[in-house]
Design a protein around this motif. Sequence first.
Motif, PDB file in Angstrom:
ATOM      1  N   UNK A  98       3.976   7.362  10.870  1.00 12.10           N
ATOM      2  CA  UNK A  98       3.823   6.992   9.464  1.00 12.10           C
ATOM      3  C   UNK A  98       4.106   8.186   8.555  1.00 12.10           C
ATOM      4  N   UNK A  99       3.572   9.354   8.897  1.00 14.46           N
ATOM      5  CA  UNK A  99       3.804  10.550   8.094  1.00 14.46           C
ATOM      6  C   UNK A  99       5.262  10.995   8.158  1.00 14.46           C
ATOM      7  N   UNK A 100       5.891  10.840   9.330  1.00 19.50           N
ATOM      8  CA  UNK A 100       7.312  11.180   9.446  1.00 19.50           C
ATOM      9  C   UNK A 100       8.141  10.305   8.517  1.00 19.50           C
ATOM     10  N   UNK A 101       7.861   9.005   8.504  1.00 15.99           N
ATOM     11  CA  UNK A 101       8.588   8.095   7.620  1.00 15.99           C
ATOM     12  C   UNK A 101       8.390   8.471   6.162  1.00 15.99           C
ATOM     13  N   UNK A 102       7.192   8.855   5.783  1.00 20.21           N
ATOM     14  CA  UNK A 102       6.909   9.200   4.395  1.00 20.21           C
ATOM     15  C   UNK A 102       7.815  10.342   3.930  1.00 20.21           C
ATOM     16  N   UNK A 103       8.103  11.281   4.812  1.00 23.18           N
ATOM     17  CA  UNK A 103       8.958  12.418   4.459  1.00 23.18           C
ATOM     18  C   UNK A 103      10.441  12.083   4.574  1.00 23.18           C
ATOM     19  N   UNK A 104      10.807  11.143   5.450  1.00 19.33           N
ATOM     20  CA  UNK A 104      12.214  10.905   5.751  1.00 19.33           C
ATOM     21  C   UNK A 104      12.848   9.809   4.901  1.00 19.33           C
ATOM     22  N   UNK A 105      12.047   8.846   4.402  1.00 23.05           N
ATOM     23  CA  UNK A 105      12.594   7.686   3.702  1.00 23.05           C
ATOM     24  C   UNK A 105      12.958   8.023   2.264  1.00 23.05           C
ATOM     25  N   UNK A 106      13.901   7.278   1.724  1.00 24.34           N
ATOM     26  CA  UNK A 106      14.251   7.357   0.309  1.00 24.34           C
ATOM     27  C   UNK A 106      13.044   6.910  -0.515  1.00 24.34           C
ATOM     28  N   UNK A 107      12.545   7.750  -1.434  1.00 19.72           N
ATOM     29  CA  UNK A 107      11.351   7.368  -2.205  1.00 19.72           C
ATOM     30  C   UNK A 107      11.503   6.045  -2.947  1.00 19.72           C
ATOM     31  N   UNK A 108      12.706   5.721  -3.395  1.00 23.31           N
ATOM     32  CA  UNK A 108      12.911   4.476  -4.139  1.00 23.31           C
ATOM     33  C   UNK A 108      12.836   3.250  -3.248  1.00 23.31           C
ATOM     34  N   UNK A 109      12.911   3.461  -1.932  1.00 22.03           N
ATOM     35  CA  UNK A 109      12.876   2.332  -0.994  1.00 22.03           C
ATOM     36  C   UNK A 109      11.716   2.475  -0.013  1.00 22.03           C
ATOM     37  N   UNK A 110      10.641   3.087  -0.456  1.00 24.59           N
ATOM     38  CA  UNK A 110       9.533   3.347   0.455  1.00 24.59           C
ATOM     39  C   UNK A 110       8.887   2.058   0.940  1.00 24.59           C
ATOM     40  N   UNK A 111       8.846   1.019   0.083  1.00 23.70           N
ATOM     41  CA  UNK A 111       8.254  -0.248   0.511  1.00 23.70           C
ATOM     42  C   UNK A 111       9.025  -0.891   1.642  1.00 23.70           C
ATOM     43  N   UNK A 112      10.367  -0.982   1.493  1.00 24.11           N
ATOM     44  CA  UNK A 112      11.174  -1.590   2.545  1.00 24.11           C
ATOM     45  C   UNK A 112      11.214  -0.716   3.791  1.00 24.11           C
ATOM     46  N   UNK A 113      11.215   0.612   3.621  1.00 26.43           N
ATOM     47  CA  UNK A 113      11.185   1.501   4.784  1.00 26.43           C
ATOM     48  C   UNK A 113       9.882   1.345   5.554  1.00 26.43           C
ATOM     49  N   UNK A 114       8.752   1.237   4.818  1.00 29.62           N
ATOM     50  CA  UNK A 114       7.460   1.035   5.474  1.00 29.62           C
ATOM     51  C   UNK A 114       7.408  -0.323   6.161  1.00 29.62           C
ATOM     52  N   UNK A 115       7.990  -1.329   5.508  1.00 32.77           N
ATOM     53  CA  UNK A 115       8.049  -2.644   6.145  1.00 32.77           C
ATOM     54  C   UNK A 115       8.823  -2.608   7.441  1.00 32.77           C
ATOM     55  N   UNK A 168       0.824  -1.210   0.000  1.00 30.34           N
ATOM     56  CA  UNK A 168       0.000   0.000   0.000  1.00 30.34           C
ATOM     57  C   UNK A 168       0.857   1.258   0.000  1.00 30.34           C
ATOM     58  N   UNK A 169       1.929   1.271   0.791  1.00 29.17           N
ATOM     59  CA  UNK A 169       2.802   2.438   0.814  1.00 29.17           C
ATOM     60  C   UNK A 169       3.500   2.622  -0.531  1.00 29.17           C
ATOM     61  N   UNK A 170       3.872   1.514  -1.182  1.00 30.49           N
ATOM     62  CA  UNK A 170       4.483   1.597  -2.504  1.00 30.49           C
ATOM     63  C   UNK A 170       3.504   2.161  -3.524  1.00 30.49           C
ATOM     64  N   UNK A 171       2.261   1.698  -3.480  1.00 30.40           N
ATOM     65  CA  UNK A 171       1.239   2.220  -4.383  1.00 30.40           C
ATOM     66  C   UNK A 171       0.983   3.701  -4.134  1.00 30.40           C
ATOM     67  N   UNK A 172       0.970   4.100  -2.862  1.00 32.23           N
ATOM     68  CA  UNK A 172       0.757   5.504  -2.526  1.00 32.23           C
ATOM     69  C   UNK A 172       1.870   6.375  -3.083  1.00 32.23           C
ATOM     70  N   UNK A 173       3.119   5.931  -2.928  1.00 30.36           N
ATOM     71  CA  UNK A 173       4.249   6.693  -3.460  1.00 30.36           C
ATOM     72  C   UNK A 173       4.182   6.776  -4.990  1.00 30.36           C
ATOM     73  N   UNK A 174       3.844   5.660  -5.658  1.00 27.67           N
ATOM     74  CA  UNK A 174       3.762   5.660  -7.116  1.00 27.67           C
ATOM     75  C   UNK A 174       2.673   6.603  -7.616  1.00 27.67           C
ATOM     76  N   UNK A 175       1.532   6.596  -6.918  1.00 27.58           N
ATOM     77  CA  UNK A 175       0.452   7.495  -7.316  1.00 27.58           C
ATOM     78  C   UNK A 175       0.826   8.957  -7.059  1.00 27.58           C
ATOM     79  N   UNK A 176       1.567   9.212  -5.984  1.00 25.73           N
ATOM     80  CA  UNK A 176       2.013  10.578  -5.711  1.00 25.73           C
ATOM     81  C   UNK A 176       2.939  11.070  -6.813  1.00 25.73           C
ATOM     82  N   UNK A 177       3.823  10.187  -7.288  1.00 26.61           N
ATOM     83  CA  UNK A 177       4.717  10.560  -8.375  1.00 26.61           C
ATOM     84  C   UNK A 177       3.942  10.786  -9.671  1.00 26.61           C
TER      85      UNK A 177
END
Length: 474
Positions: free
Chosen positions: A395-412, A135-144
């Motif tokens: 969750x929102x802090x992670x969204x801003x702090x994580x590398x966008x290319x690794x958002x799935x693993x960061x969310x995991x 879900x976090x990966x899909x959210x990032x992809x849709x944001x892009x």
Amino acid sequence: MSALVARIARSLRRPSTRSQDGFDRRLIAPMILGSVLNPINSSMIAVALVPIGAAFGAPPARTAWLVSALYLATAIGQPVIGRLVDGYGPRRLYLVGTALVGAAGLLGILAPTLGVLIASRVLLGFGTSAAYPASMSLTRSEAERTGQESPVGILTALSVANQVTAVVGPALGGLLIGLGGWQWIFAVNIPLSAACLVLGARRLPKAPTGGKEQDTRLPKARVDLAGMGLFAVALVTAMLFLMGPQLTHWYLLVLAALAAGGFAVRELRTAEPFIDLRVFGSNGPLMTTYLRQVLSFITLYAFLYGFTQWLEEGRGLSASMAGLIQLPLSLSAVLVSGITGRRPWLRGKLVVGSVFQVIGSALLLLLGSGSAVWLLILVGVVMGVPQGLIGLANQNALYHQADPARIGSAAGLLRTFMYLGALIASSANAAFFKHGADTRGLHDLGLFMAAVSVLLAAATLLDPSLRRVGAPNP
């Protein structure tokens, strides 16, 4: 809560609502339904521990493994599946994971022994590890795709859905146990799994939402079996000691330390680690967010399991009534999330949440076997406030702090640290309720929770990065 239900219902009715400048609303229903599989199973078991223990003749120290087994599996599964999501895309991992949830439900219904029931919880833990990083990966992809820097509404919907199911779980579990016995809390996973499979197959994109045939952000992921094994050994041996701390079991701590050291050496030297420890060294704010996640969920889960067990054994309530007592906590959490969900100031949410955790922990010291129902409800209402604030803020802090290319693993990993908190909470419950969930054990648990909550407040106030993440504009 009604707004969330309406949103899901609208997304179920609409065959397609994708546009070039708006979030693809077809994704919302499978994302939310899949992501709530873990919290609903985490919380329903709270009211089932006592009847399951009675059915198999097992004390609280043994039934606590029904909680720990799920979190051990998810602590391992989340970073692995998060990395696989980054490499292979969210759809196939989502479908495989939700299929495992249905299989775990069937195994739980048929379990002839407590050992088999624990095995079903392990399978359930791995199965529920897929939907959130997907879900976090899909959210990032849709944001892009849409150009939305921070889709706050979607992140809030995911967080609120998880909070609602987590706090409604004890009431739902109590209702199911009253209707058909503890087996029904496992049976409910079968229709939930089927719904996820249908929605996922129909609505999740076969290619990343950006439209490319293959996600090239990361190379295809490899599973670090050695790292996984060392991580699992370190967790299991530490859990075995913490759930029954005795000087004669010193060797468990030695094994845990050796496994943890070997794990650190392995992960720093391998090209594709199970958990990339180097990320922690280069991203201090993200590491602090993970620390807050552990501390906050130690208290939240210690309360969820400890307070519920005490309601049944120490206060003498039925499983159904204990579940109903938890409903005000649900309403409090949903109300707070609804009011604050779209407000970006993360630091304020974390500070207020930690303060309410301290207050709620202190209130446990006032409880006894004859405590009035209104006081029990008040404790739940107070503990619902941090439930509605802290998870969403992290969750929102992670969204801003994580590398966008690794958002799935960061969310995991965010979920992994949440489950580490739950494992510590489970160990604390087993230690304080060694001979049953009595009032003395509850008071000791309350002091432990208060101390952890003070550490959470310190970790928030001493983190300068939170002044920049989500701070209101001057």
